[in-house]
Scaffold this motif. Sequence first.
Motif, PDB file in Angstrom:
ATOM      1  N   ALA A  39      85.114 -14.800  95.494  1.00  0.00           N
ATOM      2  CA  ALA A  39      83.916 -14.383  96.228  1.00  0.00           C
ATOM      3  C   ALA A  39      83.583 -15.397  97.312  1.00  0.00           C
ATOM      4  O   ALA A  39      83.184 -15.030  98.426  1.00  0.00           O
ATOM      5  N   VAL A  40      83.769 -16.668  97.000  1.00  0.00           N
ATOM      6  CA  VAL A  40      83.537 -17.717  97.997  1.00  0.00           C
ATOM      7  C   VAL A  40      84.492 -17.543  99.177  1.00  0.00           C
ATOM      8  O   VAL A  40      84.098 -17.633 100.343  1.00  0.00           O
ATOM      9  N   LEU A  41      85.767 -17.265  98.875  1.00  0.00           N
ATOM     10  CA  LEU A  41      86.743 -17.035  99.944  1.00  0.00           C
ATOM     11  C   LEU A  41      86.344 -15.832 100.801  1.00  0.00           C
ATOM     12  O   LEU A  41      86.501 -15.845 102.020  1.00  0.00           O
ATOM     13  N   ALA A  42      85.849 -14.778 100.138  1.00  0.00           N
ATOM     14  CA  ALA A  42      85.441 -13.579 100.869  1.00  0.00           C
ATOM     15  C   ALA A  42      84.250 -13.868 101.774  1.00  0.00           C
ATOM     16  O   ALA A  42      84.187 -13.400 102.915  1.00  0.00           O
ATOM     17  N   VAL A  43      83.311 -14.665 101.277  1.00  0.00           N
ATOM     18  CA  VAL A  43      82.107 -14.965 102.050  1.00  0.00           C
ATOM     19  C   VAL A  43      82.442 -15.800 103.282  1.00  0.00           C
ATOM     20  O   VAL A  43      81.924 -15.563 104.379  1.00  0.00           O
ATOM     21  N   ILE A  44      83.342 -16.791 103.130  1.00  0.00           N
ATOM     22  CA  ILE A  44      83.665 -17.645 104.277  1.00  0.00           C
ATOM     23  C   ILE A  44      84.761 -17.042 105.153  1.00  0.00           C
ATOM     24  O   ILE A  44      85.089 -17.574 106.206  1.00  0.00           O
ATOM     25  N   GLY A  45      85.343 -15.919 104.710  1.00  0.00           N
ATOM     26  CA  GLY A  45      86.320 -15.222 105.518  1.00  0.00           C
ATOM     27  C   GLY A  45      87.660 -15.910 105.620  1.00  0.00           C
ATOM     28  O   GLY A  45      88.316 -15.853 106.654  1.00  0.00           O
ATOM     29  N   THR A  46      88.084 -16.580 104.553  1.00  0.00           N
ATOM     30  CA  THR A  46      89.371 -17.266 104.545  1.00  0.00           C
ATOM     31  C   THR A  46      90.378 -16.479 103.714  1.00  0.00           C
ATOM     32  O   THR A  46      90.084 -16.081 102.591  1.00  0.00           O
ATOM     33  N   SER A  47      91.560 -16.269 104.272  1.00  0.00           N
ATOM     34  CA  SER A  47      92.615 -15.550 103.569  1.00  0.00           C
ATOM     35  C   SER A  47      93.714 -16.534 103.188  1.00  0.00           C
ATOM     36  O   SER A  47      94.364 -17.106 104.075  1.00  0.00           O
ATOM     37  N   LEU A  48      93.915 -16.750 101.907  1.00  0.00           N
ATOM     38  CA  LEU A  48      94.963 -17.661 101.460  1.00  0.00           C
ATOM     39  C   LEU A  48      96.318 -16.975 101.485  1.00  0.00           C
ATOM     40  O   LEU A  48      96.413 -15.780 101.183  1.00  0.00           O
ATOM     41  N   PRO A  49      97.382 -17.698 101.804  1.00  0.00           N
ATOM     42  CA  PRO A  49      98.725 -17.134 101.657  1.00  0.00           C
ATOM     43  C   PRO A  49      98.972 -16.711 100.210  1.00  0.00           C
ATOM     44  O   PRO A  49      98.362 -17.265  99.281  1.00  0.00           O
ATOM     45  N   SER A  50      99.852 -15.735 100.014  1.00  0.00           N
ATOM     46  CA  SER A  50     100.041 -15.153  98.679  1.00  0.00           C
ATOM     47  C   SER A  50     100.467 -16.189  97.645  1.00  0.00           C
ATOM     48  O   SER A  50     100.083 -16.094  96.477  1.00  0.00           O
ATOM     49  N   ALA A  51     101.254 -17.207  98.044  1.00  0.00           N
ATOM     50  CA  ALA A  51     101.701 -18.218  97.084  1.00  0.00           C
ATOM     51  C   ALA A  51     100.522 -19.009  96.544  1.00  0.00           C
ATOM     52  O   ALA A  51     100.451 -19.305  95.341  1.00  0.00           O
ATOM     53  N   LEU A  52      99.566 -19.370  97.394  1.00  0.00           N
ATOM     54  CA  LEU A  52      98.381 -20.096  96.935  1.00  0.00           C
ATOM     55  C   LEU A  52      97.492 -19.213  96.076  1.00  0.00           C
ATOM     56  O   LEU A  52      96.907 -19.664  95.088  1.00  0.00           O
ATOM     57  N   ARG A  53      97.380 -17.932  96.442  1.00  0.00           N
ATOM     58  CA  ARG A  53      96.575 -17.009  95.625  1.00  0.00           C
ATOM     59  C   ARG A  53      97.193 -16.834  94.244  1.00  0.00           C
ATOM     60  O   ARG A  53      96.489 -16.798  93.235  1.00  0.00           O
ATOM     61  N   ALA A  54      98.523 -16.712  94.189  1.00  0.00           N
ATOM     62  CA  ALA A  54      99.195 -16.570  92.899  1.00  0.00           C
ATOM     63  C   ALA A  54      99.025 -17.825  92.056  1.00  0.00           C
ATOM     64  O   ALA A  54      98.831 -17.748  90.837  1.00  0.00           O
ATOM     65  N   PHE A  55      99.098 -18.996  92.690  1.00  0.00           N
ATOM     66  CA  PHE A  55      98.905 -20.260  91.974  1.00  0.00           C
ATOM     67  C   PHE A  55      97.500 -20.321  91.380  1.00  0.00           C
ATOM     68  O   PHE A  55      97.313 -20.704  90.213  1.00  0.00           O
TER      69      PHE A  55
END
Length: 469
Positions: A159-175
């Motif tokens: 939710a924090v990522l969504a609020v600040i509008g940051t998209s992590l690369p898939s490898a970081l999201r999976a981690f």
Amino acid sequence: MATPRPTDPHRRKFLGRLSLPERRFVGDALRTETVGGVLLLVAAVAALIWANTPALTDSYDTVRDFHIGPEALGLNLSMQHWAADGLLAIFFFVAGIELKRELVAGDLRDPKAAALPVIAAVCGMAVPAGVYALVNVLGDGSQAGWAVPTATDIAFALAVLAVIGTSLPSALRAFLLTLAVVDDLFAIIIIAVFFTSDIDFLALGGAAAGLVLFWFLLRRGVRGWYVYVPLALAVWGLMYNSGVHSTIAGVAMGLMLRCHREDGEEHSPGERIEHLVRPLSAGLAVPLFALFSAGVSLSDEAIGQVFTRPETLGVVLGLVVGKTVGIFGGTWLAARFTKAELNEDLAWPDVFAVASLAGIGFTVSLLIGELAFTDDPILMDEIKAAVLIGSLIAAIVACVLLKLRDRKYRALTEAEERDEDLDGIPDIYEEHNPAYHLRMAKIYDEKAAEHRRKAEAAAGSSIEGDRPA
């Protein structure tokens, strides 16, 4: 524009490119969690406003403490307890399915690949517990809350990522997702081992028998929600009355589902059920738990207590410092000693930023805080305030660190999602496919021909325009 470099199949990479099915699964799971995280954030803010508005405080306490349920079955519970013991069983049911899937089809099925995120998660729980213990030894406080800062709330982090509008690369999201799954596993063990009251062996035996029946029906291929939902409710009720925390029932049933695909199956039963139940967990169960658990006093005096009392200071430092140092340090040491190479598209500051994001420990931290200080309601509320403040500080630190790399992340994400030949498969996954290069050559030829036609048409129009009437 940055393009993710291909992962060398002969050398193990840390945070390397995911397989296409895994990337799609992670993307689907995190999208649901992101929506749930935003609802969780809204519920937490609503609870704080409700509990800290003088005209509404009494009504919040009245609703939270309102009891409902059959007394004869030992289930006449307050709304707060229904949320913590009942609704969170759904959350842990989904966590059980996630864990099972990771063990049989995800990153945790390969011991070598699993070693690094597991070590990172273990260090990310041990160090915060150590920080809490140290602060309370020095400050002569209670050690009962050592487990409070050990949890990570994936939904709140997203939710924090969504609020600040940051998209992590898939490898970081999976981690981050794998960290949360392992984190949930150890949280379950902590709750089962350290927060079990006097055991009613008759009720526990009944719950165990219900779980055996649940497993037997699954193995026999019996279908129908009308069979499993009543059975699940019975198992949950018996587990609650046994003295073992009732969320354990949800985990156990989630682990029993088959999460590997058999011939001809597009999705396993576990994946299908998770797809159905996850929105209920993320969109209803967890936000309602937050609504009835996050409503604590945030007066100047209460906030001051958070930074002066050893128990609450230990929670804040455990989340903000312990989580970051534990996950980053564990990851770096594991990578060094296992000779795993960090994906060259990323850098160690990226791992540090994700580690700080994992310091957001909301849902499970609040639950453990309630269990650890049940006999001291005042300290329980102060611990909850510490969880909120610690999670907020961790979120702010993570936002700053992630925003510094936002341009790089957006370029990597766009490159991962690019599909110029419109075949439904990102181009990066077809780089070594000859058929892909033939399609791309044809596309480029068509674009070049169209460009030439437009140029010739424009030149012709210019000549015609220059001729005298």
